[in-house]
Design a protein around this motif. Structure first.
Motif, PDB file in Angstrom:
ATOM      1  N   ALA A 157      47.311 120.838  54.013  1.00 46.09           N
ATOM      2  CA  ALA A 157      46.024 120.242  54.374  1.00 46.09           C
ATOM      3  C   ALA A 157      45.086 120.705  53.276  1.00 46.09           C
ATOM      4  O   ALA A 157      45.045 121.903  52.958  1.00 46.09           O
ATOM      5  CB  ALA A 157      45.558 120.749  55.728  1.00 46.09           C
TER       6      ALA A 157
ATOM      7  N   LEU B 277      40.198 122.756  60.076  1.00 44.57           N
ATOM      8  CA  LEU B 277      41.492 123.018  60.721  1.00 44.57           C
ATOM      9  C   LEU B 277      41.286 123.595  62.117  1.00 44.57           C
ATOM     10  O   LEU B 277      41.969 123.217  63.071  1.00 44.57           O
ATOM     11  CB  LEU B 277      42.326 123.965  59.861  1.00 44.57           C
ATOM     12  CG  LEU B 277      42.896 123.379  58.565  1.00 44.57           C
ATOM     13  CD1 LEU B 277      43.520 124.476  57.713  1.00 44.57           C
ATOM     14  CD2 LEU B 277      43.933 122.295  58.866  1.00 44.57           C
TER      15      LEU B 277
ATOM     16  N   VAL C 275      44.546 122.672  64.338  1.00 42.28           N
ATOM     17  CA  VAL C 275      45.730 122.777  63.484  1.00 42.28           C
ATOM     18  C   VAL C 275      45.835 124.207  62.973  1.00 42.28           C
ATOM     19  O   VAL C 275      44.969 124.675  62.229  1.00 42.28           O
ATOM     20  CB  VAL C 275      45.664 121.801  62.298  1.00 42.28           C
ATOM     21  CG1 VAL C 275      46.882 121.980  61.384  1.00 42.28           C
ATOM     22  CG2 VAL C 275      45.577 120.366  62.796  1.00 42.28           C
ATOM     23  N   THR C 276      46.899 124.897  63.374  1.00 35.72           N
ATOM     24  CA  THR C 276      47.099 126.278  62.931  1.00 35.72           C
ATOM     25  C   THR C 276      47.915 126.293  61.646  1.00 35.72           C
ATOM     26  O   THR C 276      49.006 125.728  61.608  1.00 35.72           O
ATOM     27  CB  THR C 276      47.847 127.094  64.001  1.00 35.72           C
ATOM     28  OG1 THR C 276      47.102 127.064  65.217  1.00 35.72           O
ATOM     29  CG2 THR C 276      48.034 128.532  63.551  1.00 35.72           C
ATOM     30  N   PRO C 277      47.401 126.908  60.570  1.00 32.91           N
ATOM     31  CA  PRO C 277      48.169 126.971  59.328  1.00 32.91           C
ATOM     32  C   PRO C 277      49.510 127.659  59.551  1.00 32.91           C
ATOM     33  O   PRO C 277      49.630 128.600  60.335  1.00 32.91           O
ATOM     34  CB  PRO C 277      47.266 127.788  58.400  1.00 32.91           C
ATOM     35  CG  PRO C 277      45.887 127.568  58.931  1.00 32.91           C
ATOM     36  CD  PRO C 277      46.053 127.501  60.427  1.00 32.91           C
ATOM     37  N   ALA C 278      50.534 127.168  58.841  1.00 32.04           N
ATOM     38  CA  ALA C 278      51.880 127.727  58.973  1.00 32.04           C
ATOM     39  C   ALA C 278      52.209 128.669  57.832  1.00 32.04           C
ATOM     40  O   ALA C 278      53.316 129.203  57.762  1.00 32.04           O
ATOM     41  CB  ALA C 278      52.910 126.599  59.011  1.00 32.04           C
TER      42      ALA C 278
ATOM     43  N   ILE D 200      50.773 123.745  56.214  1.00 31.10           N
ATOM     44  CA  ILE D 200      50.802 123.318  57.613  1.00 31.10           C
ATOM     45  C   ILE D 200      52.173 122.714  57.922  1.00 31.10           C
ATOM     46  O   ILE D 200      53.027 122.606  57.038  1.00 31.10           O
ATOM     47  CB  ILE D 200      49.691 122.291  57.916  1.00 31.10           C
ATOM     48  CG1 ILE D 200      49.835 121.082  56.965  1.00 31.10           C
ATOM     49  CG2 ILE D 200      48.321 122.919  57.794  1.00 31.10           C
ATOM     50  CD1 ILE D 200      48.887 119.953  57.277  1.00 31.10           C
ATOM     51  N   THR D 201      52.377 122.310  59.156  1.00 28.34           N
ATOM     52  CA  THR D 201      53.628 121.656  59.557  1.00 28.34           C
ATOM     53  C   THR D 201      53.329 120.297  60.168  1.00 28.34           C
ATOM     54  O   THR D 201      52.216 120.042  60.652  1.00 28.34           O
ATOM     55  CB  THR D 201      54.393 122.501  60.586  1.00 28.34           C
ATOM     56  OG1 THR D 201      53.613 122.587  61.787  1.00 28.34           O
ATOM     57  CG2 THR D 201      54.679 123.899  60.052  1.00 28.34           C
TER      58      THR D 201
ATOM     59  N   ALA E 151      52.375 120.637  63.867  1.00 24.56           N
ATOM     60  CA  ALA E 151      50.981 120.990  64.120  1.00 24.56           C
ATOM     61  C   ALA E 151      50.076 119.776  63.968  1.00 24.56           C
ATOM     62  O   ALA E 151      49.120 119.593  64.734  1.00 24.56           O
ATOM     63  CB  ALA E 151      50.542 122.099  63.169  1.00 24.56           C
ATOM     64  N   LEU E 152      50.385 118.939  62.991  1.00 23.98           N
ATOM     65  CA  LEU E 152      49.593 117.730  62.791  1.00 23.98           C
ATOM     66  C   LEU E 152      49.760 116.766  63.961  1.00 23.98           C
ATOM     67  O   LEU E 152      48.803 116.139  64.413  1.00 23.98           O
ATOM     68  CB  LEU E 152      50.001 117.044  61.491  1.00 23.98           C
ATOM     69  CG  LEU E 152      49.531 117.708  60.191  1.00 23.98           C
ATOM     70  CD1 LEU E 152      50.160 117.015  58.994  1.00 23.98           C
ATOM     71  CD2 LEU E 152      48.016 117.674  60.085  1.00 23.98           C
TER      72      LEU E 152
END
Length: 305
Positions: free
Chosen positions: A132, A161, A166-169, A207-208, A211-212
């Motif tokens: 992202a 985010l 949306v949690t960063p991976a 991100i994944t 999550a999106l």
């Protein structure tokens, strides 16, 4: 009434300065003893003294100060002038701090030349990642120009985010590319004020797709190319291809001091039969509030020379 010494003490000025203000008619004593010549002041005169000092601090000459006071500057007007001067001084201080940081970085670069061990650099491939991201343009690739652009980009990206859920991976990953030539695609002629050194700054977070999906966004990017699409959440979704070979080194500390690390990496690349194949990426492994504790992996794409 106060003697000139006492009045100077309360006003935090010198008696010599008060005598000068009297001589030029800027601040007359309330009374002057006709026999001794001693000057005496009233407490009410402190207000005028405060305005004189404030206007001097704003950069006005004493002649200008007299003219302004003759118009009876109001407290709100004076407050506004002081706040403007405060902002100017703050901006100058920030700019001076940035220049000082760059001078220190150059000094460290000179002092550390040739000190990097071969064990500090690892050549390895990097994997494709889903990002992202937000992007902006910096005047040059120098830390002094990159920093003011990338910092607010990451602040805004993290906000977006969080808002989207949306949690960063993974960690943040920044990459760079040359900005389009001036006038390119715009139909206008470039002029001498256009910068040819401009850099597009991409501030990304790993991100994944899962999550999106939870956030209601679908990645429009395709693996194998740096392509992307609008997420509908305020940021862009990009599939960033991996690097076949990257010369990597870990930088400790703030990015404003990255220059010595980057130049030592350049020496290593040249000494070991490689050449750079593009701008280095920055993988932010650890970014606590204290920037002295930051840990960043520099990933420079390389090919055999």
């Amino acid at each position: 009434m106060f003697t000139i010494g006492d009045f100077a003490q309360y006003g935090r000025v010198s008696a010599r300065m008060l005598r000068h203000y009297d001589a030029i008619g800027l601040l007359r004593p309330a009374r002057t003893d006709p026999v001794t010549g001693y000057r005496f002041y009233e407490a009410a005169q402190l207000a005028r003294l405060n305005r004189i000092i404030a206007l001097k601090d704003l950069g006005f000459s004493l002649q200008q100060v007299g003219a302004i006071l003759a118009e009876e500057v109001s407290v709100p007007e004076l407050r506004g002038m002081l706040r403007l001067r405060q902002a100017e001084l703050s901006a100058a201080l920030t700019a001076a701090g940035a220049r000082l940081a760059q001078v220190e970085a150059r000094l460290r670069t000179i002092e550390s030349e040739g000190r990097m061990s071969a064990d500090d650099v690892v050549v390895k491939p990097t994997g494709t990642v889903l990002l992202a991201e937000l992007s902006g343009t910096a005047a040059s690739y120098g830390p002094e120009d990159i920093g003011p652009v990338i910092t607010p980009l990451y602040a805004e990206l993290c906000r977006l985010l969080e808002t989207a859920g949306v949690t960063p991976a993974g960690p943040g990953l920044a990459y760079y590319e040359d900005a389009p030539e001036p006038g390119e695609g715009s139909g206008r002629m470039a002029d001498e004020h256009d910068s040819k050194d401009a850099i597009v700054v991409h501030a990304g977070m790993v991100i994944t797709e899962e999550a999106l999906a939870k956030a209601g966004a679908t990645p429009a990017a395709t693996a194998g190319a740096t392509t992307g699409g609008t997420s509908g959440l305020g940021f862009t979704i990009v599939t960033l291809p991996g690097l076949a070979a990257a010369a990597t080194v870990v930088h400790h500390g703030p990015m404003s001091r990255i220059l010595p690390t980057a130049q030592n990496l350049a020496h290593w690349i040249d000494d070991n039969g490689y050449r750079s194949a593009g701008y280095a990426r920055e993988l932010y492994l650890e970014c606590p509030p204290d920037q002295e504790k930051w840990v960043t992996e520099i990933q420079e794409p390389v090919v055999r020379a």
